[in-house]
Design an enzyme around this catalytic site. Structure first.
Site, PDB file in Angstrom:
ATOM      1  N   LYS A  55       0.848  -1.182   0.000  1.00 48.45           N
ATOM      2  CA  LYS A  55       0.000   0.000   0.000  1.00 48.45           C
ATOM      3  C   LYS A  55       0.890   1.239   0.000  1.00 48.45           C
ATOM      4  O   LYS A  55       1.583   1.514   0.980  1.00 48.45           O
ATOM      5  CB  LYS A  55      -0.922  -0.015   1.223  1.00 48.45           C
ATOM      6  CG  LYS A  55      -1.907   1.140   1.283  1.00 48.45           C
ATOM      7  CD  LYS A  55      -2.843   0.981   2.483  1.00 48.45           C
ATOM      8  CE  LYS A  55      -3.888   2.083   2.535  1.00 48.45           C
ATOM      9  NZ  LYS A  55      -4.796   1.921   3.699  1.00 48.45           N
ATOM     10  N   ASP A 151     -14.488   3.490   9.454  1.00 53.88           N
ATOM     11  CA  ASP A 151     -14.799   3.417   8.027  1.00 53.88           C
ATOM     12  C   ASP A 151     -15.105   1.978   7.619  1.00 53.88           C
ATOM     13  O   ASP A 151     -14.592   1.479   6.619  1.00 53.88           O
ATOM     14  CB  ASP A 151     -13.645   3.984   7.191  1.00 53.88           C
ATOM     15  CG  ASP A 151     -14.094   4.381   5.778  1.00 53.88           C
ATOM     16  OD1 ASP A 151     -15.301   4.642   5.599  1.00 53.88           O
ATOM     17  OD2 ASP A 151     -13.257   4.429   4.875  1.00 53.88           O
TER      18      ASP A 151
END
Length: 357
Positions: A55, A151
């Site tokens: 990432k 989230d």
């Protein structure tokens, strides 16, 4: 633990390597996902041949230094290292412009694709029960450490394999906060999944995640986003007033226990919501025999908009679009229609003006 007043941790244990990432890893295949400030690519560790997900996170976003946000994300992953349902962190690299998190590779991809799948491609209720238990166990572990994800949505729940259906991994902790000693009040999350207290600028707690799990369960069972409106302010109004329905056409073949489970979470008062531990004891997740595969027929017709005004958020606050690694929000089957969720959260005056118009 070094933590600021916003519930973000500023110290980590993981060594941040400054050697070139490509000296140790080969990037392979296509991108796994891309967001505003991040891209995820599959990579292979040269020394072991093992696959990982890399990432790549930009340190500067909209002209601001966001390195500490990434440090906080690393700290959360460290604290969840023993949690089997949270993606594991392998290594961290840093360049002048990016920080690279080398993560466990969940080969099955997002559950999003099956949430919006048609009939035989979609989850059965039995699938959702198993996955919901794993999500709750993962979230319960986070909450024991006073970490809230903030989230939780289908794009941030990955699978170790898609066929056969594997186990879940919770990902993307870019918005996560520690709430043990901090009075955290922030406008964070993805509009369709945020809890009423987020919109009202009230303190965030572990119950904030539980609301999102209620929405997530609804989406997993039906492929429908329950609070999504034609316009942003309608979505916020639906959430603020808990304007939700469980229509027969959408819930055909879905058990009443599943609806009861969601109703235990989609409650405006955070103090009244079931905790992750409570949910794991719910009858729907324990001994519910022979759940029927659900049938996805027609979508909800548009609900008439309520004339009453929402409890407005604090002025001048902007909603932070999570730098999710995944696209495809507009593909969600919805009761009313999608909207771009990376736009600024409207101010109180803006909401009032749009409702009047």
């Amino acid at each position: 633990m070094m933590m600021n007043k916003s519930g973000m941790v500023s110290k980590i244990q993981t060594r941040i390597r400054t050697e070139p990432f490509k000296n140790y890893y080969d990037l392979v295949g296509r991108e796994l996902g891309r967001g505003k400030f991040a891209v995820v690519k599959k990579c292979v560790e040269k020394s072991t041949g093992k696959e990982h997900a890399a990432k790549f996170l930009r340190k500067r976003r909209k002209g601001q230094d966001c390195r500490m946000d990434i440090i906080n994300e690393i700290a959360v992953l460290e604290s969840a290292a023993a949690n089997p349902f949270v993606v594991s962190l392998h290594e961290v690299y840093e360049t002048t412009s990016e920080i690279v998190l080398v993560l466990e590779c969940a080969a099955g991809g997002e559950i999003f694709s099956q949430c919006v799948g048609e009939n035989d491609e979609a989850f059965t209720e039995e699938d959702v029960i198993r996955l919901a238990r794993q999500i709750l166990k993962g979230v319960a572990g986070l909450h024991l450490s006073n970490v809230v994800h903030l989230d939780l949505k289908p794009q941030n729940i990955l699978l170790t394999s898609s066929c056969p259906l594997g186990d879940i991994r919770i990902v993307d902790f870019g918005l996560s906060r520690h709430v043990d000693s901090a009075d955290v009040r922030e406008i964070l999350g993805t509009p369709e999944y945020v809890a009423p207290e987020i919109l009202n600028y009230e303190p965030i707690s572990t119950a904030t995640d539980m609301w999102s799990i209620g929405v997530l369960t609804y989406v997993m069972l039906t492929g429908v986003s329950p609070f999504l409106g034609d316009e942003k302010q309608e979505t916020f109004l639906n959430i603020s007033q808990v304007n939700i329905e469980y229509p027969q056409d959408i819930f055909q073949g879905i058990s009443s226990l599943a609806v009861d489970f969601m109703k235990s979470l989609l409650i405006k008062d955070p103090r009244q919501r079931a905790s992750a531990e409570d949910c794991l004891k719910h009858p729907w997740l324990n001994g519910h025999s022979s759940p029927l595969p659900h049938l996805r027929t027609s979508l909800l017709s548009e609900n008439s908009q309520s004339e009453s005004e929402p409890e407005s958020p604090s002025p001048e606050l902007l909603i932070v679009a999570a730098y999710s690694t995944c696209s495809g929000q507009s593909e969600m089957k919805v009761a009313r229609g999608p909207f771009p969720f990376d736009e600024p959260f409207p101010t109180r005056a803006k909401i009032k003006q749009e409702l009047i118009c």
